[in-house]
Structure formats: structure tokens, C-alpha cells
Write a protein that holds these residues in place. Sequence first.
Motif, short mmCIF file in Angstrom:
data_model
loop_
_atom_site.label_atom_id
_atom_site.label_comp_id
_atom_site.label_asym_id
_atom_site.label_seq_id
_atom_site.Cartn_x
_atom_site.Cartn_y
_atom_site.Cartn_z
N LYS A 167 0.69 -1.19 0.19
CA LYS A 167 -0.02 -0.09 0.03
C LYS A 167 0.87 1.34 -0.06
O LYS A 167 1.88 1.51 0.59
CB LYS A 167 -0.85 0.00 1.25
CG LYS A 167 -1.90 -1.06 0.96
CD LYS A 167 -2.97 -1.08 2.52
CE LYS A 167 -3.86 -2.11 2.14
NZ LYS A 167 -4.80 -2.35 3.33
N PRO A 168 0.41 2.08 -0.79
CA PRO A 168 1.17 3.64 -0.71
C PRO A 168 1.29 4.24 0.48
O PRO A 168 0.38 4.29 1.43
CB PRO A 168 0.24 4.34 -1.71
CG PRO A 168 -0.67 3.81 -2.08
CD PRO A 168 -0.77 2.32 -1.19
N GLY A 169 2.45 4.67 1.10
CA GLY A 169 2.67 5.37 2.18
C GLY A 169 2.75 4.50 3.48
O GLY A 169 2.61 5.36 4.65
N VAL A 170 2.84 3.29 3.28
CA VAL A 170 2.99 2.62 4.51
C VAL A 170 4.11 2.95 5.20
O VAL A 170 5.26 3.09 4.52
CB VAL A 170 2.93 1.03 3.94
CG1 VAL A 170 4.25 0.77 3.35
CG2 VAL A 170 2.76 0.20 5.44
N GLN A 188 7.84 3.34 -2.03
CA GLN A 188 7.27 4.66 -1.11
C GLN A 188 7.04 4.38 0.37
O GLN A 188 6.73 5.34 1.01
CB GLN A 188 5.93 4.98 -1.87
CG GLN A 188 5.73 5.75 -3.25
CD GLN A 188 5.56 4.65 -4.46
OE1 GLN A 188 4.98 3.67 -3.98
NE2 GLN A 188 6.34 4.93 -5.46
N ALA A 189 7.43 3.24 0.54
CA ALA A 189 7.19 2.90 1.88
C ALA A 189 8.25 3.26 2.72
O ALA A 189 9.55 3.82 2.20
CB ALA A 189 7.51 1.40 2.16
N ARG A 190 8.15 3.78 4.24
CA ARG A 190 9.31 4.29 5.04
C ARG A 190 9.43 3.45 6.23
O ARG A 190 8.38 2.86 6.93
CB ARG A 190 8.63 5.63 5.41
CG ARG A 190 9.73 6.36 5.97
CD ARG A 190 9.25 7.84 6.45
NE ARG A 190 9.02 7.68 7.84
CZ ARG A 190 7.83 8.24 8.42
NH1 ARG A 190 7.23 9.20 7.69
NH2 ARG A 190 7.75 8.12 9.66
N LEU A 191 10.69 3.28 6.63
CA LEU A 191 11.02 2.63 7.71
C LEU A 191 11.72 3.26 8.61
O LEU A 191 12.63 4.03 8.41
CB LEU A 191 11.93 1.17 7.20
CG LEU A 191 12.42 0.46 8.57
CD1 LEU A 191 11.13 -0.33 8.97
CD2 LEU A 191 13.46 -0.50 8.08
N THR A 192 11.00 3.11 9.98
CA THR A 192 11.71 3.93 11.12
C THR A 192 12.49 2.92 11.94
O THR A 192 11.76 1.98 12.19
CB THR A 192 10.65 4.82 11.83
OG1 THR A 192 9.94 5.63 11.05
CG2 THR A 192 11.29 5.37 13.20
#
Length: 163
Positions: free
Chosen positions: A91-94, A122-126
Motif C-alpha cells: 500500500k502507498p505511504g505505508v 514509497q514505504a518508509r521504515l523507522t
Amino acid sequence: MRDIFENFEFHTQIERLHKSGLLYQVTEKFAQIDLHPENVDNHQMGLVFEKLIRKFAEISNETAGEHFTPREVIRMMVYLLFIEDDEVLSKPGVVRTICDPAAGTGGMLSVAGEYLVEHNPQARLTVFGQELNSDLYAICKADMLIKGQEVVFSDPSSDAERL
């Protein structure tokens, strides 16, 4: 950056090389090697790093497993962490968060980031991590800075550091 150099005891190492007459020779050799990411990718650098860890572990009579986890094992662990999330990850922006309580040099955090980008650019990992060994902490932080990842990382003696 200062704490990276302090945790590596960089000044002490430079002084030792200088006193032994090796500082120029070591610097000259490194200047001749092109380690730009276009020439040596992350995987190749990881293999070189693993080989160096094994070599120095053998010299100090320790087992290599005390200092690193092989990339193949890390990949399997990351795959198992995300195995139930394939649909969500597309999914976009996950946004996903991962914590490694024994971060070492940050291999698990890096591979998790690579896995996520492969499945969804487009995913982001913190990432969060902590590491007791100051040398490993410094390696991890330096690696993350080189890769352009967010680093809010405090001294290894604190309870939890955010990478």
C-alpha cells in the motif's frame, strides 16, 4: 560525527600509527582504493566487512558469531518479520517501525530497509536500535549516516538509542 570518532578511539589509533611510522603508508593505501558505492555496492562491502570481522575474531581467539550475524541469516530473519505483511507493505505511504535491541553494526536494520524498499519504494521504515559495544555502535551510526538514513543516536551507555 564526533561520538563516532570518540567511540572508535580514532585519535588513539592515529597516534599509534604515527608513532609506529605507519600512518602515511596506511593513508596512501586507502587513497588508492576507490570504494565509491558505484564501484563497491552495499552487498560487496558487507562481505568485505564480514571477512574482516572473521579474520580479527580469529586473531583475538574469539568466535566470529560474537561480532556479526551472517547476511543470509539476517535476510531470513527480516523475511520472517515481514512475512505476514506482504499485502500491507504494497500500500502507498505505508510506514513500518523496527527495533533491534542488539543492533551490532546495524545489519538487521539495513536489510529490513532494503526489503521494504524492494516491496514498496514509497514505504518508509523507522528504525530503533541499541548497542552496548561502543565500536559496533560507531560502525552502525557511521553506516547509517553514509546511507543517508535518519540518525538520532545517543551514547551507547544510554538505555535505548534511536538510529
